[in-house]
Structures are given as C-alpha cells and as structure tokens.
Design a protein around this motif. Structure first.
Motif, PDB file in Angstrom:
ATOM      1  N   PHE A   1      44.877  41.589  49.739  1.00  0.00           N
ATOM      2  CA  PHE A   1      44.650  42.184  48.426  1.00  0.00           C
ATOM      3  C   PHE A   1      45.300  41.333  47.337  1.00  0.00           C
ATOM      4  N   TYR A   2      46.493  40.857  47.587  1.00  0.00           N
ATOM      5  CA  TYR A   2      47.172  40.012  46.598  1.00  0.00           C
ATOM      6  C   TYR A   2      46.399  38.718  46.364  1.00  0.00           C
ATOM      7  N   GLU A   3      45.901  38.102  47.425  1.00  0.00           N
ATOM      8  CA  GLU A   3      45.161  36.849  47.281  1.00  0.00           C
ATOM      9  C   GLU A   3      43.872  37.053  46.491  1.00  0.00           C
ATOM     10  N   LEU A   4      43.265  38.219  46.620  1.00  0.00           N
ATOM     11  CA  LEU A   4      42.047  38.483  45.851  1.00  0.00           C
ATOM     12  C   LEU A   4      42.348  38.728  44.375  1.00  0.00           C
ATOM     13  N   THR A   5      43.495  39.310  44.067  1.00  0.00           N
ATOM     14  CA  THR A   5      43.841  39.559  42.666  1.00  0.00           C
ATOM     15  C   THR A   5      44.349  38.300  41.967  1.00  0.00           C
ATOM     16  N   ALA A   6      44.709  37.283  42.733  1.00  0.00           N
ATOM     17  CA  ALA A   6      45.143  36.009  42.152  1.00  0.00           C
ATOM     18  C   ALA A   6      44.420  34.884  42.876  1.00  0.00           C
ATOM     19  N   ASP A   7      43.107  34.862  42.744  1.00  0.00           N
ATOM     20  CA  ASP A   7      42.263  33.931  43.486  1.00  0.00           C
ATOM     21  C   ASP A   7      42.063  32.643  42.680  1.00  0.00           C
ATOM     22  N   ASN A   8      42.623  31.547  43.177  1.00  0.00           N
ATOM     23  CA  ASN A   8      42.443  30.246  42.511  1.00  0.00           C
ATOM     24  C   ASN A   8      41.656  29.269  43.372  1.00  0.00           C
ATOM     25  N   ARG A   9      40.976  29.788  44.397  1.00  0.00           N
ATOM     26  CA  ARG A   9      40.208  28.945  45.305  1.00  0.00           C
ATOM     27  C   ARG A   9      38.710  29.234  45.235  1.00  0.00           C
ATOM     28  N   THR A  10      38.285  29.897  44.182  1.00  0.00           N
ATOM     29  CA  THR A  10      36.858  30.215  44.053  1.00  0.00           C
ATOM     30  C   THR A  10      36.235  29.490  42.873  1.00  0.00           C
ATOM     31  N   VAL A  11      36.695  29.767  41.666  1.00  0.00           N
ATOM     32  CA  VAL A  11      36.152  29.151  40.455  1.00  0.00           C
ATOM     33  C   VAL A  11      37.044  27.982  40.058  1.00  0.00           C
ATOM     34  N   SER A  12      36.440  26.836  39.869  1.00  0.00           N
ATOM     35  CA  SER A  12      37.187  25.627  39.552  1.00  0.00           C
ATOM     36  C   SER A  12      37.976  25.779  38.260  1.00  0.00           C
ATOM     37  N   GLY A  13      39.283  25.488  38.349  1.00  0.00           N
ATOM     38  CA  GLY A  13      40.126  25.496  37.157  1.00  0.00           C
ATOM     39  C   GLY A  13      40.502  26.867  36.655  1.00  0.00           C
ATOM     40  N   GLN A  14      40.215  27.921  37.416  1.00  0.00           N
ATOM     41  CA  GLN A  14      40.530  29.273  36.973  1.00  0.00           C
ATOM     42  C   GLN A  14      41.194  30.064  38.092  1.00  0.00           C
ATOM     43  N   THR A  15      42.094  30.931  37.694  1.00  0.00           N
ATOM     44  CA  THR A  15      42.653  31.935  38.599  1.00  0.00           C
ATOM     45  C   THR A  15      42.104  33.282  38.161  1.00  0.00           C
ATOM     46  N   ILE A  16      41.336  33.916  39.016  1.00  0.00           N
ATOM     47  CA  ILE A  16      40.649  35.148  38.638  1.00  0.00           C
ATOM     48  C   ILE A  16      41.137  36.310  39.491  1.00  0.00           C
ATOM     49  N   ASN A  17      41.034  37.496  38.938  1.00  0.00           N
ATOM     50  CA  ASN A  17      41.246  38.727  39.702  1.00  0.00           C
ATOM     51  C   ASN A  17      39.892  39.134  40.251  1.00  0.00           C
ATOM     52  N   ALA A  18      39.602  38.725  41.476  1.00  0.00           N
ATOM     53  CA  ALA A  18      38.274  38.955  42.048  1.00  0.00           C
ATOM     54  C   ALA A  18      37.988  40.431  42.243  1.00  0.00           C
ATOM     55  N   VAL A  19      39.009  41.234  42.498  1.00  0.00           N
ATOM     56  CA  VAL A  19      38.797  42.671  42.681  1.00  0.00           C
ATOM     57  C   VAL A  19      38.258  43.288  41.404  1.00  0.00           C
ATOM     58  N   GLU A  20      38.812  42.860  40.269  1.00  0.00           N
ATOM     59  CA  GLU A  20      38.357  43.384  38.985  1.00  0.00           C
ATOM     60  C   GLU A  20      37.031  42.772  38.572  1.00  0.00           C
ATOM     61  N   ARG A  21      36.893  41.449  38.696  1.00  0.00           N
ATOM     62  CA  ARG A  21      35.698  40.762  38.214  1.00  0.00           C
ATOM     63  C   ARG A  21      34.453  41.177  38.993  1.00  0.00           C
ATOM     64  N   LEU A  22      34.571  41.325  40.318  1.00  0.00           N
ATOM     65  CA  LEU A  22      33.406  41.569  41.158  1.00  0.00           C
ATOM     66  C   LEU A  22      33.338  42.995  41.704  1.00  0.00           C
ATOM     67  N   SER A  23      34.257  43.878  41.279  1.00  0.00           N
ATOM     68  CA  SER A  23      34.278  45.276  41.770  1.00  0.00           C
ATOM     69  C   SER A  23      34.276  45.307  43.298  1.00  0.00           C
ATOM     70  N   LEU A  24      35.342  44.786  43.886  1.00  0.00           N
ATOM     71  CA  LEU A  24      35.392  44.569  45.335  1.00  0.00           C
ATOM     72  C   LEU A  24      35.998  45.722  46.118  1.00  0.00           C
ATOM     73  N   TYR A  25      36.109  46.900  45.525  1.00  0.00           N
ATOM     74  CA  TYR A  25      36.675  48.024  46.267  1.00  0.00           C
ATOM     75  C   TYR A  25      35.873  48.391  47.516  1.00  0.00           C
ATOM     76  N   PRO A  26      34.542  48.280  47.517  1.00  0.00           N
ATOM     77  CA  PRO A  26      33.822  48.530  48.780  1.00  0.00           C
ATOM     78  C   PRO A  26      34.255  47.588  49.897  1.00  0.00           C
ATOM     79  N   GLU A  27      34.452  46.317  49.572  1.00  0.00           N
ATOM     80  CA  GLU A  27      34.881  45.361  50.590  1.00  0.00           C
ATOM     81  C   GLU A  27      36.303  45.650  51.053  1.00  0.00           C
ATOM     82  N   LEU A  28      37.157  46.085  50.140  1.00  0.00           N
ATOM     83  CA  LEU A  28      38.523  46.422  50.527  1.00  0.00           C
ATOM     84  C   LEU A  28      38.543  47.588  51.508  1.00  0.00           C
TER      85      LEU A  28
END
Length: 649
Positions: A67-94
């Motif tokens: 969960f922490y790695e998804l909220t501070a994901d810097n290995r997806t979008v180049s040059g950005q650290t994103i909160n993937a849970v918020e950006r992509l609504s990943l609660y179903p996957e969680l």
C-alpha cells in the motif's frame, strides 16, 4: 413459499449469469489455452494498468508495504512520484489482493472471477428492484433476460474487465434496489432500517471505487429532490437520504486522500441547496446556490470544458486534450443501431408504454398535490394510481434523467439501459400499471381488475416465450463458437522489451499501448491511459507528437524532456482511419499545432515539415541523427532516443 422461490430465482439468475460470463470470456479469448503474457494482453484499451497494480500488491512482502509503495509510486510515470491509489482509484485491487490469499487459485482467474461475481450481484439487484416494484418475481426474471440479451448496450465487461465502472455499478445497483424498498409505503421499521443500512454501506463503496460516481449519485439526489419538491415522498425519508449522502461523501473524501473533486462536486452543492430551499421554502434558491458554489478546480473545469465543447459539435483550433476526449466513442451521440437493437429485443416499445402510463399518472398526482390534496398512506389496487407510489415515481425521474444523458453521450447508455430493462419488466408484470391504464379508458364491458390481473400474467408470458425462442439459441451459440483473439505483433514487442531493453528504460507511445507495456514488462512509461486526470492527460500530448508534422529536432527535445529512452510508433495510428471527421490523432495534433487550413468548409493540413512517423521510417538524416531503430514488425517500430547526437549527412 413465493418469497422463497423468488429469492432462489434471484440468486440463480446471478450465479448463472456469472458462469455464462466466465465461459464466454474463455471462449472469446481462448483464455485457458493462453500463456500468461497472452492472457494479460487481453486486457484491452489500457485497462491492464489496474491488473498491474493488483500483481504488484500480490508481490509485496506485506499489505502495508504494498500500500505504501502504491501511494508513493516513482516507477510508473517517468519523472513523477504519484499516488496511484488516488489517481487510478485502486481500492478494488487493494481489497482483491487482500482476499486473494484466502483462496488457492491463479491470480488472474481470481481477479476476473471477482469482477464476474460482482456482475452476478448486479443482475440480482436488478431482479430485486423489479420484484419490489411489481410485487412479482416474474418481473425480475424478465428484467435479467432483457439485460443479458442486450448485453452489448448494458455492460462493457465482455471486453474490458478491469474498468472501474465494472467494479462500481454493481454497488450502485444494490443501492438502487435498497432505495426502492426504502421509498415504499407501509414497510416495517425493521425493513426500513435494513434498507437504510444497506444504502449507507454501498453508497460509500460506490463513491470510493469510481472517480465519476459522485456525478451518478448527484443525478439520483436530483430525483429525490424532485420527489420532495412535489410532496411525493415523506420529507423525513429525504432528510435521512441527505444525511446518508453527506456522510458517505465525507467518508470517501477522507479515504481518497482529501480528493478536492468530491468537495467541488455538484452533489454537495445540491445537498446544501436543498436544505436552504426547504428552509426558505423557495425552490429557486437551489439553482442560484449551485451557480454561486461552482468552484474553479481543475477537475471541475475539465468537466465543464468537455460538455461545452461537445455541445458545440465542432473542432476548431484549440486544446488537444479537450478535443481528444470529445473524440472518444463514449462522448459521441448514440447511433440509431442502439434503438434498433432495443426494439428488436422488444424492450423499447414496452418501455415507452410503461413510461407513458407512469409519467402521466405521476403528472396527475403532482397536479393534485399542487391543488392541496394530501398524500395517501393507504393505496388500494382498485384506485389505479400507480404514480402515487414513491418508489415508482422515483424510477420515472431516474429513467428520464439518465435517458436524457444517454441521448447526448453514448457512454452513459451503460447507466440507462440496465434500468430500462428493469423498469420495463416491472411495468408489464405489474397489475397496478394495467389497472391505472384501464381506469383512464373507463372500461364498462369488462372488469378492469380481472383484466389487469390477466394481462399482467399473459403479456410477460408471451414476451418470455418469444425471447426464449429467438434469443436462447443465439446466447448458447456464443458459448460454443471459439473466437480466436491473438495479437502476435504485440506479443513480439513485449518479448523484445522484456529481453532486450534495459530494466530502467523509459518508453513513450500511445497511452493504451503504454498500459500494456507497463502491465507485461513493468517498464517506466511517459503517460498512463487515464482520462480523468488532467495532469496525466497533458503528458499524453507530447509523445503523440511523433504523429504530427514536426521536425526531428522538435520531437527529440520533447521526448528527452520526459527522459524518454525508447519511443514506439504504431502503424495503426500513423495510418489511422476514423469514422469521425477530424478525430484522428494526426488531425487533433495538426489542429493543436496550428497546422490546419480551412478552405470552403474543408480542412487541410499544412506544415513545412512532413509527417514524422512516416518520414522516420525512411531512415535518412537528420532523423538518424536523433533516433536509431532497434525493433520493428508489421504493427510497431521502436526507436531508441540517442543520448549522444550523431550528425550524419
């Protein structure tokens, strides 16, 4: 006994539908016979990004760490650290990854099986809604039959399993079923409490798992506001629903990391406006308040721009992102084939009949309310006043508002069509509706009570028999025919990336393809196939410049600004054909870049540079100075962005 058989029928319809979806999915994609990579590629239209994060959660040493790695994901979008849970609504996957460890099966089967299980809940809730409205479970079976027959227009789960709406709409269907029971007159306090608790839970989950859910709830709240305005429902119930909406909205706001879109939602404006309108007893205050409470957040401006540009129905020199969104299939007007399919399945003619009777009866009741006639708590069957039932009136407003959206945007038909099936099934099976009709006709030779009971049984029987005869062979044939889905070019591309490209390489390309690249290889990408985030949408325009009429120097600077190592050029986009004029990626880029000339109503592209995606394949200078082709097949050309420019002439 009837209650028991009805419950068994509702559950059986849901289970059989889930089994049917699973079997159809396996036949369509040869799913069980594919390798893991080929299975993952079947997640089309970029929806595989969600499955990638599900796999990432399963691979994490613990749920907390994942969960922490998804909220501070810097290995997806180049040059950005994103909160993937918020950006992509990943609660179903969680939640799915959390429950996966309870069962022993392959991760991909558990994932898609969960989605198919939710679709079983979806049709069961539609069954219950139609049953509650008509008081007969035959209506529920007819609603499910129409839903399955019109599946291309009721759901997108066949092709794009992980879409957020496939996770969210089953919860909304449960909420509508509970609201239908809650609005009924003369229900026990225990039943009312149970319905309210059910609505509270599923409304919160619905708001949590889909970024557009608060707009859907806004439409529902607007229906309740209309009921309250015309005194068609007890004010106490509307006040309780407002408390429910506010609690669910604030809870979702907190769980979604203080998402500002929820606070600027029209739902919140409606809740405050309706309270003030009731306080001042001036209904127009709602409209004025909503105009004053519009906030200029990026998300709100995004929605306003989309609808205003769509209604203009033309693409002028302007913003690439706005025009790109408006060219998506979901924002086009529905074609005549939609209404033709609904008519052939017999649902549309009966829908108009049921809607006409219920709407006229509702208008009749509204007229009586305006003249001061109070609301009746005890309604007799012989009265023939179906519009005085609050649960029926709610569904009249519900289908009208969602129907209006479906006439404007093809994508919203997936909100409207399932309830068309449910509402129509209720009407043809309801003696109350036939009684209302015969009261207007004023029959004298026949007993309207007997005739209503007869038609409410015979009409659905005839419909079910005709549907069984015509559509059952078609539905069963879908489980027999094997449809070969195989994309060897994409498989070859992914295998090259996994074996030849560096692990830390950054790839640029179309968002849909990058979603597949991220899922199957784990490589860093420049953008994501996410259409609800303005910042990510802005990033998609830069990689698309490879399809514009730009110089190699300009494209090189654009790609290096996003730290791109490899760019993937797709033949399907470079040589794209489109049914919508001006909606090709090339056209949108030319408009945005100012490379378009309008002459006598015709649009022409003009620039001092040729089309980049075509010219780079010629493999001559200056293109070879900046880019080196490292892979190609019939569909894709991969070019390495040179870190050191080599000037060759």
């Amino acid at each position: 006994i009837l209650l028991f058989f009805g419950c068994v029928a509702a559950v059986a319809c849901g289970v059989l539908y889930a089994a049917y979806l699973s079997a159809y999915h396996d036949r369509k994609f040869w799913f069980s016979a594919r390798q893991e990579l080929e299975r993952e590629i079947t997640f089309q239209a970029g929806s595989g990004m969600y499955y990638y994060y599900y796999k990432k959660m399963l691979a994490a040493p613990s749920f907390q760490r994942g969960f922490y790695e998804l909220t501070a994901d810097n290995r997806t979008v180049s040059g950005q650290t994103i909160n993937a849970v918020e950006r992509l609504s990943l609660y179903p996957e969680l939640l799915t990854s959390l429950t996966y460890k309870l069962l022993e099966c392959e991760p991909i089967y558990f994932y898609i099986g969960t989605v198919f299980g939710l679709q079983a809940v979806y049709v069961t809730a539609l069954f219950i809604s139609s049953w509650v409205l008509s008081r007969t479970w035959v209506a529920g079976m007819l609603a499910v039959a129409w839903y399955v027959i019109n599946r291309p227009d009721t759901t997108r789960v066949d092709d794009t399993v992980p879409l957020r709406e496939n996770w969210a709409l089953p919860y909304f269907s449960c909420q509508v079923a509970a609201l239908t029971g809650y609005l009924c007159n003369n229900i026990s306090s225990a039943t009312e409490t149970l319905c309210y608790l059910m609505m509270s839970a599923v409304t919160f989950i619905f708001l949590l798992v889909w970024e557009h859910s608060h707009y859907v709830i806004f439409i529902q709240a607007l229906c309740l506001f209309l009921l309250d305005s015309f005194d068609l429902v007890p004010p106490r119930k509307v006040a309780d629903m407002h408390k429910l909406y506010l609690t669910a909205l604030l809870s979702a706001y907190w769980c979604q990391f203080q998402n500002p879109a929820l606070l600027s939602s029209p739902l919140l404006s409606l809740l405050f406006g309706s309270v003030l309108a009731r306080y001042f007893q001036v209904k127009i205050a709602l409209i004025l308040l909503q105009l004053l409470t519009l906030e200029s957040t990026d998300y709100r401006l995004f929605a306003i721009e989309m609808f205003s540009f769509f209604l203009s129905a033309k693409h002028e020199k302007g913003d690439f992102v706005t025009n790109f969104l408006l060219c998506q299939d979901g924002f086009q007007r529905p074609g005549q084939d939609l209404f033709l399919r609904l008519t052939q399945a017999s649902v549309l003619p009966f829908y108009f009949l049921v809607l006409a009777v219920c709407l006229l009866s509702t208008l009749e009741i509204i007229y009586k309310r305006l003249r001061g006639q109070p609301m009746k708590d005890q309604l007799k069957f012989e009265d023939g006043r179906i519009g005085e039932h609050p649960e029926v009136t709610y569904h009249v407003f519900h289908t009208l508002l969602f129907g209006g959206l479906a006439l404007l945007f093809d994508g919203t038909k997936y909100l409207w069509t399932p309830y068309v099936c449910m509402f129509t099934a209720f009407g043809v099976c309801s003696p109350k509706l036939w009684m209302t009709l015969f009261k207007w006709v004023n029959l004298k030779s026949l007993d309207p009570v007997v005739l209503s009971l007869t038609l409410s049984t015979s009409v659905p029987t005839i419909i079910c028999f005709s549907l069984w005869r015509e559509y059952c062979p078609r539905v069963m044939s879908e489980l027999v025919d094997l449809q070969e889905f195989y994309d060897p070019d994409t498989v070859e591309l992914i295998n090259w990336i996994k074996t030849q490209a560096p692990i830390a390489a950054v790839f640029a390309g179309s968002p849909q393809l990058l979603g597949t690249v991220k899922l199957c290889s784990g490589s860093i990408v420049t953008s994501l196939p996410l259409y609800s985030d303005i910042s990510l949408l802005r990033r998609t325009e830069d990689p698309f410049q490879v399809y514009a009429m730009r110089s190699p120097e300009e494209v090189y600077k654009i790609l290096t600004s996003q730290k791109t190592n490899y760019v993937i050029i797709e033949e399907a986009i470079c040589n794209e054909l489109s049914l919508y004029r001006g909606c090709r990626i090339k056209d949108l880029l030319d408009i945005s870049n100012g490379h378009v000339v309008y002459d006598k109503g015709e649009m022409y592209s003009f620039s001092k540079h040729r089309r980049f995606c075509s010219e780079i394949k010629m493999n001559y200078s200056p293109y070879t100075n900046y880019f080196t082709r490292v892979f190609w097949n019939r569909s894709y050309h991969v070019y390495k962005v040179n870190s050191v420019i080599s000037f060759q002439y």
